[in-house]
Write a protein that holds these residues in place. Structure first.
Motif, PDB file in Angstrom:
ATOM      1  N   ASN A  39      -1.011  12.950  -1.599  1.00  0.00           N
ATOM      2  CA  ASN A  39      -0.031  11.871  -1.644  1.00  0.00           C
ATOM      3  C   ASN A  39       0.020  11.140  -0.301  1.00  0.00           C
ATOM      4  O   ASN A  39       0.149  11.771   0.753  1.00  0.00           O
ATOM      5  N   ASP A  40      -0.092   9.842  -0.333  1.00  0.00           N
ATOM      6  CA  ASP A  40      -0.096   9.029   0.888  1.00  0.00           C
ATOM      7  C   ASP A  40       1.332   8.815   1.370  1.00  0.00           C
ATOM      8  O   ASP A  40       1.839   7.687   1.427  1.00  0.00           O
ATOM      9  N   SER A  41       2.004   9.919   1.713  1.00  0.00           N
ATOM     10  CA  SER A  41       3.388   9.885   2.178  1.00  0.00           C
ATOM     11  C   SER A  41       3.583  11.036   3.149  1.00  0.00           C
ATOM     12  O   SER A  41       2.878  12.043   3.082  1.00  0.00           O
ATOM     13  N   LEU A  46       8.115  13.044  -4.609  1.00  0.00           N
ATOM     14  CA  LEU A  46       8.073  11.722  -5.204  1.00  0.00           C
ATOM     15  C   LEU A  46       8.905  10.748  -4.376  1.00  0.00           C
ATOM     16  O   LEU A  46       9.827  11.162  -3.670  1.00  0.00           O
ATOM     17  N   PRO A  47       8.599   9.445  -4.415  1.00  0.00           N
ATOM     18  CA  PRO A  47       7.631   8.797  -5.313  1.00  0.00           C
ATOM     19  C   PRO A  47       6.199   8.920  -4.806  1.00  0.00           C
ATOM     20  O   PRO A  47       5.970   9.168  -3.627  1.00  0.00           O
ATOM     21  N   TRP A  48       5.254   8.704  -5.715  1.00  0.00           N
ATOM     22  CA  TRP A  48       3.840   8.741  -5.378  1.00  0.00           C
ATOM     23  C   TRP A  48       3.463   7.462  -4.644  1.00  0.00           C
ATOM     24  O   TRP A  48       3.647   6.359  -5.142  1.00  0.00           O
ATOM     25  N   GLU A  49       2.950   7.601  -3.429  1.00  0.00           N
ATOM     26  CA  GLU A  49       2.634   6.445  -2.587  1.00  0.00           C
ATOM     27  C   GLU A  49       1.164   6.048  -2.625  1.00  0.00           C
ATOM     28  O   GLU A  49       0.769   5.075  -1.989  1.00  0.00           O
ATOM     29  N   GLY A  50       0.341   6.804  -3.324  1.00  0.00           N
ATOM     30  CA  GLY A  50      -1.084   6.497  -3.378  1.00  0.00           C
ATOM     31  C   GLY A  50      -1.925   7.706  -3.026  1.00  0.00           C
ATOM     32  O   GLY A  50      -1.435   8.699  -2.463  1.00  0.00           O
ATOM     33  N   THR A  52      -4.826   9.788  -1.038  1.00  0.00           N
ATOM     34  CA  THR A  52      -5.396   9.812   0.305  1.00  0.00           C
ATOM     35  C   THR A  52      -5.938  11.194   0.631  1.00  0.00           C
ATOM     36  O   THR A  52      -5.496  12.207   0.066  1.00  0.00           O
ATOM     37  N   LYS A  63       0.197  11.601  10.303  1.00  0.00           N
ATOM     38  CA  LYS A  63      -0.544  12.222   9.204  1.00  0.00           C
ATOM     39  C   LYS A  63      -1.716  13.031   9.748  1.00  0.00           C
ATOM     40  O   LYS A  63      -2.878  12.736   9.473  1.00  0.00           O
TER      41      LYS A  63
END
Length: 283
Positions: A39-41, A46-50, A52, A63
């Motif tokens: 998850n790009d967060s 949640l929410p799902w950010e994309g 990665t 990150k």
């Protein structure tokens, strides 16, 4: 269910549904944990950010990926070292225990067998506290009487290895004993009649027969040691294994890098389990 006994369609459907729900219950949490590793967060939720791979390979904050996180990598190396030590000790002592309880009769054998099984029913926290209190009391007594400071009796890797070994070796003993119990003793007797020494018979006949069980016990010992938390928490020193490192990181605030570590643990455990199954199948 017994296949040879006819069952009603409703009963078969209910049984299949129960099995399906049971496996979903087991697998669903693992899938959720693994999914958030991508998850790009900065939060494992949640929410799902994309999608990665940053939590695996990124080398910059915030990150920071698992392959560049020094504390995580150090925890993995420490856990690997502890697991190797515990595995080797458990296989060696477990094999000796298997011969002791399967081949010899001695006074208080049943009592000794019960003592060997006790670490399995004692909670890991209690086991860790007991070892810590005993070792500290012994170290303090030696230091007061002889003025010797025995650091290996203080919280650290030595106590972590001994703490995990205290109950993992019981499992190794049970696994190897089950294999030894099926061994045909006449094979050894035939080797002795042909002039073989005890060492030669052990090396060429008995141990090769026990090798699948020893390998399986080693895999179980390695995984249990690598993922142990309760006992390790009570005995750890400055060099923290992976489970303790992850626990400390959670107290500070979780990020998906811990999910990435969990993915590697799941993949590694499944890989070792598959190797163990294939090895024993070949034998």
């Amino acid at each position: 269910m017994i296949p040879s006994i006819s069952q009603s369609p409703f009963l078969r459907f209910s049984y299949a549904t129960y099995v399906g729900i049971f496996f979903v219950y087991l697998i669903a949490p693992l899938i959720v944990v693994a999914a958030f590793a991508f998850n790009d967060s900065i939060f494992p939720s949640l929410p799902w950010e994309g999608f990665t791979f940053d939590w695996f390979f990124n080398d910059t904050e915030p990150k920071l990926g698992v392959f560049h996180d020094r504390s995580i990598l150090k925890g993995i190396s420490v856990s690997f070292f502890v697991a190797i030590c515990v595995t080797l000790l458990s296989i060696a002592v477990g094999t000796s225990n298997a011969f002791l309880f399967e081949r010899y009769d001695f006074r208080f054998k049943s009592f000794a067998y019960i003592l060997m099984l006790l670490p399995l029913v004692i909670p890991g926290v209690i086991l860790g506290i007991s070892i810590l209190v005993f070792s500290n009391t012994l170290a303090n007594g030696i230091e007061d009487s002889l003025n010797w400071d025995l650091e290996f009796l203080r919280p650290g890797l030595v106590l972590v290895v001994l703490g995990q070994f205290s109950f993992i070796t019981t499992i190794a003993t049970l696994v190897i004993s089950a294999r030894l119990r099926k061994f045909d003793i006449s094979l050894e007797e035939a080797a002795y009649n042909l002039g073989g020494s005890k060492f030669d018979v052990l090396r060429t006949i008995t141990l090769p027969y026990l090798r699948p069980a020893m390998f399986g016990a080693g895999v179980v010992a390695f995984l249990m040691s690598f993922e142990n938390f309760n006992t390790t928490l009570m005995l750890v020193g400055s060099d923290a294994p992976l489970t303790i490192t992850m626990y400390d990181r959670l107290k500070e605030g979780s990020t998906p890098v811990l999910n990435a570590v969990s993915v590697f643990l799941m993949v590694g455990s499944a890989f070792l389990a598959l190797i163990s199954i294939l090895f024993q199948k070949e034998k």
